[in-house]
Design an enzyme around this catalytic site. Sequence first.
Site, short mmCIF file in Angstrom:
data_model
loop_
_atom_site.label_atom_id
_atom_site.label_comp_id
_atom_site.label_asym_id
_atom_site.label_seq_id
_atom_site.Cartn_x
_atom_site.Cartn_y
_atom_site.Cartn_z
N LYS A 224 0.82 -1.21 0.00
CA LYS A 224 0.00 0.00 0.00
C LYS A 224 0.86 1.26 0.00
O LYS A 224 0.50 2.26 -0.63
CB LYS A 224 -0.93 0.02 1.22
CG LYS A 224 -1.80 -1.22 1.39
CD LYS A 224 -2.72 -1.50 0.22
CE LYS A 224 -3.75 -2.55 0.59
NZ LYS A 224 -4.51 -3.06 -0.52
N CYS A 268 -15.95 -6.87 0.39
CA CYS A 268 -16.88 -6.83 -0.73
C CYS A 268 -16.52 -7.83 -1.82
O CYS A 268 -17.04 -7.76 -2.94
CB CYS A 268 -16.96 -5.43 -1.31
SG CYS A 268 -17.75 -4.24 -0.22
#
Length: 599
Positions: A224, A268
């Site tokens: 990240k 998700c």
Amino acid sequence: MPPVQPATRNPAVLAFVDQARSLFKPERVIWCNGSKAEYQQLLHAMVATGTAQWLNSEKRPNSVIVRSDPADVARVEDQTFICSLSKDDAGPTNNWADPSEMKATLHGLFDGAMVGRTMYVVPYSMGPVGSPIARIGVMVTDSTYAVANMHIMTRVGDAVLGALGSSTDFVRGLHTVGVPLKKQTWADEPWPCNTTKYICHFPETREIWSYGSGYGGNALLGKKCHALRIASAQARDEGWMAEHMLILKLTNPEGRSKFIAAAFPSACGKTNLAMLIPTIPGWKAETIGDDICWMKFGEDGRLYAINPETGFFGVAPGTSNESNLNAMRTLNANCIFTNVGLTDEHDIYWEQMDGQPPQHLTDWLRRSWSPNAGRPAAHPNARFTAPAAQCPVIAKEWDDPKGVPIDAILFGGRRATVVPLVSEALSWQHGTFLGSIMASEKTAAAAGTIGELRRDPMAMLPFCGYHMGDYFQHWINMGEKGGGKMPRIFYVNWFRKSAEGKFLWPGYGENSRVLKWIFERCDGTAEAVETPIGKLPAKGALDLKGLNVSDGAMADLLKVDVAGWKAELPSIREHFSTFGTRLPAALGDELDALEQRLG
């Protein structure tokens, strides 16, 4: 592992490493060459120090289990900083710190932080070495665990230094767990970390300074920190895109393929979609990547994407043969498992894995565990690190230096109401608007009341390395540059529920039915109806053959909930107000236009 001499004469790299050595004061320095033998030595070193334990070589060859300190188990967003020169450039969604003040603080913490330890120098490429879309970093660290994971997640070693040549264009990463060894004993601990933690990004100088944590994105600086926070700022400056998206290849029965990128917030199903097994006969889905997508314009004016990583750093709990068979098959060998349960047969276990849980195992905190223990065997953020090349549905193009041309971009969240199963944006600008208002009901991955909306624009809320209003403008600018050759944008929602709280859509492999419609929309062969919120599948346009979903459920899934959208408009305006004068006027215009269309 013998000390390795640098395979470079690049003055900028040598100066960076010399400065790090002078600051950290390690016992020795090892330059990583990226070989298979080196990776094996790293595993053996982790086992020797008690950091790792070998798993059953028959069940899980060449794989280890690692248990972290209970205080070092996830990204620490409250201690993650964007240290841009101007506070305004960090924006309202990031923690800002003055770069000179933060560097002074960290200099004090870094001074002597590696006494008694080895400092590894890790040259790594995000993307295929030499690709025009790839970028290079040089990271120093005292964490053997971080180096081993970087071996799986990135391309490490001498080839990277060769590709860099004499260039000064590389991201400079400094990482330490912040636990110098005492010379009297030189005794170490299985998972050294410090209670003080800082994960700092300096976008203008392309630097990452990380202190105190050995876990995940705090320590694997290519992930990240580089691939999104620094790369997003670099992409803005250079005219490309660094996005938190999976990339998949979808092939129809005639053998024609399209490439789809998709941005979803946590919980998700991003990895599940990346490794989808279609339920429609004749259709095939393959994986390019499950987490990061870098896109640049090709010579033909289209956006081409690479997955800059070479591995999957996935959340283990919930991963099963039922939810993601291809992920489970990827985990058969050569993996690092962190904070999972250890069975009495020396294999792995986590919650929602297939079959009955073992009657006894050792949990992630090394305690005896049984199914009636009243606590999970694995930490909720337990991870697997697995080589992408082992994925049984990895696409042949996954490491193509040219990248793959993106036909469609999907946005999505976890919404029980309001948002339909699928809609197509009316334009690139409208699609940017849809991405900017993406939301999910809050999940266990982010503290909050269930049902309360958490806006996560483009799934980049924790990862955008500059002001998010400027980020939205960058999306609009890219659309203006690409014009009619930009990917189509779609908004999906697998999580609509009935009034009784039951999921209306079966999800998983059945999502291929939605992907088929998207594929055909890109070809201009599938029908759609224009509505106030976008273009929805016309009656009969979705392939529902063999699907056990009632007509009533399908009507709910594809309904335009005018009252629901109207009720959400004030929340969208409040969300947009966060970005102040840096919110692009075009997005305000899109919101006004939506309100007008809703009547």
